[in-house]
Design an enzyme around this catalytic site. Structure first.
Site, PDB file in Angstrom:
ATOM      1  N   GLU A  42      27.612  32.592  44.766  1.00 22.22           N
ATOM      2  CA  GLU A  42      27.495  33.661  43.768  1.00 22.22           C
ATOM      3  C   GLU A  42      26.837  33.150  42.484  1.00 22.22           C
ATOM      4  O   GLU A  42      27.192  33.567  41.382  1.00 22.22           O
ATOM      5  CB  GLU A  42      28.860  34.294  43.494  1.00 22.22           C
ATOM      6  CG  GLU A  42      29.478  34.924  44.747  1.00 22.22           C
ATOM      7  CD  GLU A  42      30.770  35.677  44.490  1.00 22.22           C
ATOM      8  OE1 GLU A  42      31.201  35.750  43.309  1.00 22.22           O
ATOM      9  OE2 GLU A  42      31.365  36.197  45.452  1.00 22.22           O
ATOM     10  N   GLU A  59      32.482  34.659  52.958  1.00 24.99           N
ATOM     11  CA  GLU A  59      33.875  34.907  52.548  1.00 24.99           C
ATOM     12  C   GLU A  59      34.264  36.327  52.892  1.00 24.99           C
ATOM     13  O   GLU A  59      33.492  37.267  52.695  1.00 24.99           O
ATOM     14  CB  GLU A  59      34.065  34.749  51.028  1.00 24.99           C
ATOM     15  CG  GLU A  59      33.897  33.374  50.461  1.00 24.99           C
ATOM     16  CD  GLU A  59      34.129  33.369  48.947  1.00 24.99           C
ATOM     17  OE1 GLU A  59      34.699  34.355  48.410  1.00 24.99           O
ATOM     18  OE2 GLU A  59      33.738  32.388  48.301  1.00 24.99           O
TER      19      GLU A  59
END
Length: 351
Positions: A122, A265
């Site tokens: 991210e 994830e």
């Protein structure tokens, strides 16, 4: 007759519904190794043995030599992360990419099954975003020079924050901010390399928790029995597939139609946010997730694409994570026992 406990009920459901997608005694899905020190007094070897005991076939780890040592000869597929704080240096200094290879890949490459190198998590959008693609290119060159470029996927992980829309999926496109801060170059790189996989963090939990009035719980938990979203000719019974297709639509609009996806994830917490974070909901989501992934045959937009790499977050609760909302996703307790039934021990298949 005495009533059944919650855990007995869940266990019966697992016995009946556990998926058949296995490789030998391994379940074809991964679990993330703790990024922050867990409340677990266990050595890396004990934790790797836990993966083997429960047949967990994939692991996502930070670059920890002791864990890499423990993984030697384990036959567990390894996704190795390059921390965000190393991305800029790897992008601007090719020698650092080479050094990183000699420290964390080369010593283990004959005994550890590396499948992914995840350059940042991210990091896009953000101040490091523009460095992600150059870092990926440098690492790819190092792997190519050592004969590993086609067997190890160089990628990065992004969240749904890079998307302007996710519902309906066909409206999705990448945000201008994400594209301008490096995602455009990542897509360009992935479009033209053999290891063309973008990793995405997919959390139906967060979508449901943020908007329970408009996101149905059964849609978030793989339990809907009907199409909840109809997007032209595409029908969606779960938010997980809808999110993947949103990424596929966005990739097409960014000239990345050949880029594939993997899930870095996903998960559901057992506590921390009232009645939307319970053991029952976490168990339902993750059991259905495993069943969905190991029997995966594509999405409504991309049918017939068998096989999806995906990693459950996380092995243990991470109670030192600065983000308190991410602390209670663990699927095992600190005593190395399951938080709820999900994987079967010692290769004893219960399906």
């Amino acid at each position: 007759m005495a009533s059944l406990s919650f855990f007995q009920i869940v266990w019966i459901m697992v016995l009946v519904n556990f998926p058949t997608g296995t490789i030998g005694d391994k379940v074809n899905i991964g679990v993330s190794y703790p990024r922050f020190p867990p409340d677990v007094p266990s050595l890396p070897q004990e934790i790797v043995d836990l993966y083997k005991k429960y047949g967990i076939g994939k692991i996502r780890i930070p670059p920890i030599p002791d864990v890499l040592e423990a993984l030697r000869g384990s036959d567990i597929d390894v996704a190795l992360g390059i921390p965000n704080e190393d991305v800029e240096t790897m992008a601007t200094n090719f020698d650092f990419a080479t050094f990183w290879y000699t420290q964390f890949i080369e010593p283990y490459v004959h005994d550890v099954k590396f499948t992914f190198m995840i350059v940042g998590n991210e990091a896009i959008p953000g101040e490091r975003g523009s460095f992600v693609s150059p870092a990926m290119r440098n690492l790819q060159t190092v792997l190519d020079n050592n004969g590993l470029g086609s067997s190890i996927h160089v990628t990065t992980a992004v969240s749904t924050n890079v998307l302007d829309f996710t519902i309906p999926p066909s409206a999705a496109e990448f945000t201008i901010e994400a594209l301008n801060e490096g995602l455009d170059k990542v897509v360009e790189f992935l479009q033209y390399v053999a290891s063309n996989v973008l990793m995405v963090n997919v959390y139906p939990y967060y979508d449901y928790a943020a908007d329970p009035a408009n996101i149905r719980l059964d849609f978030a938990q793989f339990t809907a029995n009907e199409a909840v979203i109809v997007d032209d000719t595409l029908n969606y019974t779960n938010l997980f597939d809808a999110t993947l297709d949103a990424f596929f639509w966005a990739l097409e609009r960014a000239n990345g139609s050949d880029v594939r996806l993997a899930v870095a994830e996903t998960g559901w917490p057992t506590a921390g946010n009232g009645n939307v974070t319970t053991t029952a909901l976490a168990s339902t989501y993750n059991n259905n997730l495993v069943k969905h992934v190991v029997n995966y045959n594509g999405t409504p937009k991309k049918p017939g694409q068998g096989g999806l790499d995906a990693f459950i977050f996380s092995l243990f609760d991470e109670n030192t994570d600065p983000d308190m909302g991410r602390r209670k996703f663990g699927i095992f307790n600190s005593n190395l026992e399951p938080a709820y039934p999900l994987f079967s021990a010692n290769g004893n298949k219960h399906f």
